[in-house]
Design a protein around this motif. Sequence first.
Motif, PDB file in Angstrom:
ATOM      1  N   HIS A  19      -2.157  -0.120  -0.895  1.00 36.49           N
ATOM      2  CA  HIS A  19      -3.230   0.794  -1.316  1.00 36.49           C
ATOM      3  C   HIS A  19      -2.957   2.187  -0.744  1.00 36.49           C
ATOM      4  N   LEU A  20      -2.629   3.104  -1.621  1.00 34.13           N
ATOM      5  CA  LEU A  20      -2.301   4.464  -1.219  1.00 34.13           C
ATOM      6  C   LEU A  20      -3.570   5.306  -1.093  1.00 34.13           C
ATOM      7  N   PRO A  21      -3.517   6.367  -0.298  1.00 35.42           N
ATOM      8  CA  PRO A  21      -4.674   7.258  -0.204  1.00 35.42           C
ATOM      9  C   PRO A  21      -5.018   7.825  -1.586  1.00 35.42           C
ATOM     10  N   GLY A  22      -6.284   7.958  -1.866  1.00 37.53           N
ATOM     11  CA  GLY A  22      -6.713   8.494  -3.155  1.00 37.53           C
ATOM     12  C   GLY A  22      -6.840   7.427  -4.220  1.00 37.53           C
ATOM     13  N   GLY A  24      -4.555   5.214  -5.229  1.00 36.06           N
ATOM     14  CA  GLY A  24      -3.321   4.814  -5.907  1.00 36.06           C
ATOM     15  C   GLY A  24      -2.785   3.501  -5.352  1.00 36.06           C
ATOM     16  N   ARG A  25      -1.766   2.989  -6.025  1.00 33.65           N
ATOM     17  CA  ARG A  25      -1.141   1.736  -5.601  1.00 33.65           C
ATOM     18  C   ARG A  25       0.374   1.900  -5.591  1.00 33.65           C
ATOM     19  N   LYS A  27       4.210   0.677  -6.066  1.00 31.77           N
ATOM     20  CA  LYS A  27       4.888  -0.231  -6.987  1.00 31.77           C
ATOM     21  C   LYS A  27       5.255  -1.517  -6.246  1.00 31.77           C
ATOM     22  N   LEU A  28       5.172  -2.627  -6.962  1.00 35.69           N
ATOM     23  CA  LEU A  28       5.462  -3.929  -6.365  1.00 35.69           C
ATOM     24  C   LEU A  28       6.876  -3.977  -5.794  1.00 35.69           C
ATOM     25  N   SER A  29       7.836  -3.406  -6.510  1.00 34.15           N
ATOM     26  CA  SER A  29       9.226  -3.441  -6.032  1.00 34.15           C
ATOM     27  C   SER A  29       9.375  -2.703  -4.708  1.00 34.15           C
ATOM     28  N   GLN A  30       8.673  -1.595  -4.534  1.00 32.31           N
ATOM     29  CA  GLN A  30       8.723  -0.853  -3.275  1.00 32.31           C
ATOM     30  C   GLN A  30       8.030  -1.633  -2.159  1.00 32.31           C
ATOM     31  N   LEU A  31       6.909  -2.282  -2.494  1.00 28.92           N
ATOM     32  CA  LEU A  31       6.187  -3.081  -1.508  1.00 28.92           C
ATOM     33  C   LEU A  31       7.047  -4.241  -1.027  1.00 28.92           C
ATOM     34  N   VAL A  32       7.658  -4.945  -1.959  1.00 29.92           N
ATOM     35  CA  VAL A  32       8.499  -6.093  -1.608  1.00 29.92           C
ATOM     36  C   VAL A  32       9.699  -5.635  -0.778  1.00 29.92           C
ATOM     37  N   ALA A  33      10.334  -4.540  -1.164  1.00 30.54           N
ATOM     38  CA  ALA A  33      11.496  -4.047  -0.422  1.00 30.54           C
ATOM     39  C   ALA A  33      11.131  -3.731   1.026  1.00 30.54           C
ATOM     40  N   GLY A  34       9.947  -3.172   1.242  1.00 26.06           N
ATOM     41  CA  GLY A  34       9.525  -2.827   2.597  1.00 26.06           C
ATOM     42  C   GLY A  34       9.062  -4.005   3.426  1.00 26.06           C
ATOM     43  N   HIS A  35       8.751  -5.114   2.765  1.00 21.77           N
ATOM     44  CA  HIS A  35       8.215  -6.280   3.480  1.00 21.77           C
ATOM     45  C   HIS A  35       8.980  -7.553   3.131  1.00 21.77           C
ATOM     46  N   LEU A  36      10.255  -7.421   2.815  1.00 22.73           N
ATOM     47  CA  LEU A  36      11.074  -8.568   2.427  1.00 22.73           C
ATOM     48  C   LEU A  36      11.095  -9.636   3.517  1.00 22.73           C
ATOM     49  N   HIS A  37      11.063  -9.194   4.768  1.00 23.54           N
ATOM     50  CA  HIS A  37      11.064 -10.137   5.889  1.00 23.54           C
ATOM     51  C   HIS A  37       9.855 -11.073   5.850  1.00 23.54           C
ATOM     52  N   TRP A  38       8.695 -10.588   5.334  1.00 21.79           N
ATOM     53  CA  TRP A  38       7.501 -11.425   5.244  1.00 21.79           C
ATOM     54  C   TRP A  38       7.731 -12.569   4.259  1.00 21.79           C
ATOM     55  N   ALA A  55      -2.141 -15.634  -0.957  1.00 24.67           N
ATOM     56  CA  ALA A  55      -2.248 -14.844   0.267  1.00 24.67           C
ATOM     57  C   ALA A  55      -2.293 -13.349  -0.045  1.00 24.67           C
ATOM     58  N   LEU A  56      -1.445 -12.910  -0.967  1.00 26.07           N
ATOM     59  CA  LEU A  56      -1.419 -11.487  -1.327  1.00 26.07           C
ATOM     60  C   LEU A  56      -2.702 -11.075  -2.046  1.00 26.07           C
ATOM     61  N   THR A  57      -3.201 -11.935  -2.934  1.00 29.34           N
ATOM     62  CA  THR A  57      -4.440 -11.632  -3.653  1.00 29.34           C
ATOM     63  C   THR A  57      -5.598 -11.513  -2.663  1.00 29.34           C
ATOM     64  N   THR A  58      -5.645 -12.415  -1.691  1.00 25.36           N
ATOM     65  CA  THR A  58      -6.674 -12.365  -0.650  1.00 25.36           C
ATOM     66  C   THR A  58      -6.603 -11.052   0.115  1.00 25.36           C
ATOM     67  N   ALA A  59      -5.383 -10.562   0.307  1.00 24.37           N
ATOM     68  CA  ALA A  59      -5.195  -9.301   1.035  1.00 24.37           C
ATOM     69  C   ALA A  59      -5.404  -8.082   0.134  1.00 24.37           C
ATOM     70  N   GLY A  60      -5.627  -8.289  -1.158  1.00 18.08           N
ATOM     71  CA  GLY A  60      -5.886  -7.162  -2.054  1.00 18.08           C
ATOM     72  C   GLY A  60      -4.688  -6.683  -2.836  1.00 18.08           C
ATOM     73  N   VAL A  61      -3.572  -7.410  -2.772  1.00 17.51           N
ATOM     74  CA  VAL A  61      -2.375  -7.038  -3.529  1.00 17.51           C
ATOM     75  C   VAL A  61      -2.435  -7.782  -4.857  1.00 17.51           C
ATOM     76  N   THR A  62      -2.549  -7.045  -5.945  1.00 15.54           N
ATOM     77  CA  THR A  62      -2.675  -7.645  -7.275  1.00 15.54           C
ATOM     78  C   THR A  62      -1.744  -6.955  -8.259  1.00 15.54           C
ATOM     79  N   GLY A  63      -1.733  -7.473  -9.479  1.00 16.15           N
ATOM     80  CA  GLY A  63      -0.939  -6.881 -10.542  1.00 16.15           C
ATOM     81  C   GLY A  63      -1.570  -5.595 -11.051  1.00 16.15           C
ATOM     82  N   LYS A  64      -0.954  -4.996 -12.050  1.00 17.92           N
ATOM     83  CA  LYS A  64      -1.420  -3.719 -12.599  1.00 17.92           C
ATOM     84  C   LYS A  64      -2.846  -3.797 -13.135  1.00 17.92           C
ATOM     85  N   THR A  65      -3.218  -4.946 -13.675  1.00 17.49           N
ATOM     86  CA  THR A  65      -4.548  -5.099 -14.284  1.00 17.49           C
ATOM     87  C   THR A  65      -5.606  -5.529 -13.276  1.00 17.49           C
TER      88      THR A  65
END
Length: 170
Positions: A19-22, A24-25, A27-38, A55-65
């Motif tokens: 969740h970006l400031p303002g 925004g969200r 991109k999934l590919s950038q999120l995964v690249a930064g947290h691949l270890h998880w 687990a991701l949905t519970t944390a608020g990480v969802t698809g574009k829709t």
Amino acid sequence: MVSNKDLEAGQKAMAEDFHLPGGGRKKLSQLVAGHLHWFDAAERRGMGWRDMIRALTTAGVTGKTGKPLSVGTLSATVWRKRAEAEAGKIDAFVRLMNAKLDAGDTNTCKGYIRSIIDAVEIDDQAIRIIGSKDILQAAIAGKQTENGNVRGFVRKWRARRDSNSCSTNR
């Protein structure tokens, strides 16, 4: 073994990163690249793709829709980022080996090559490089061998009477 607290901390970090400031969200590919270890830790812990999505949905990480991610989307993204990470490690290894071999003397070059390669077989149709995949993977990952030294060798003793045999009738 990864603890529940570690996985939860990783979920929280991904949610904050997603969740970006303002409003925004990321991109999934950038999120995964930064947290691949998880994702690697979650798999080692026995979590499947559906468990990770929950687990991701519970944390608020969802698809574009705003709906939960699909298994195909998440798994493809994770596998693609893993492949890119491995390619980066291989490229780094190639650069390191080229630098070492270009700058080293003959004995240094032979030592580096012997530390990874067991044999090179050349015939009319092909050239085969023989060695252990585990040792090559460790070298690519930048890990030392078990004892920290260059591997030695084991003589291949022959059953026939030749230069390697010992005569007991002298």
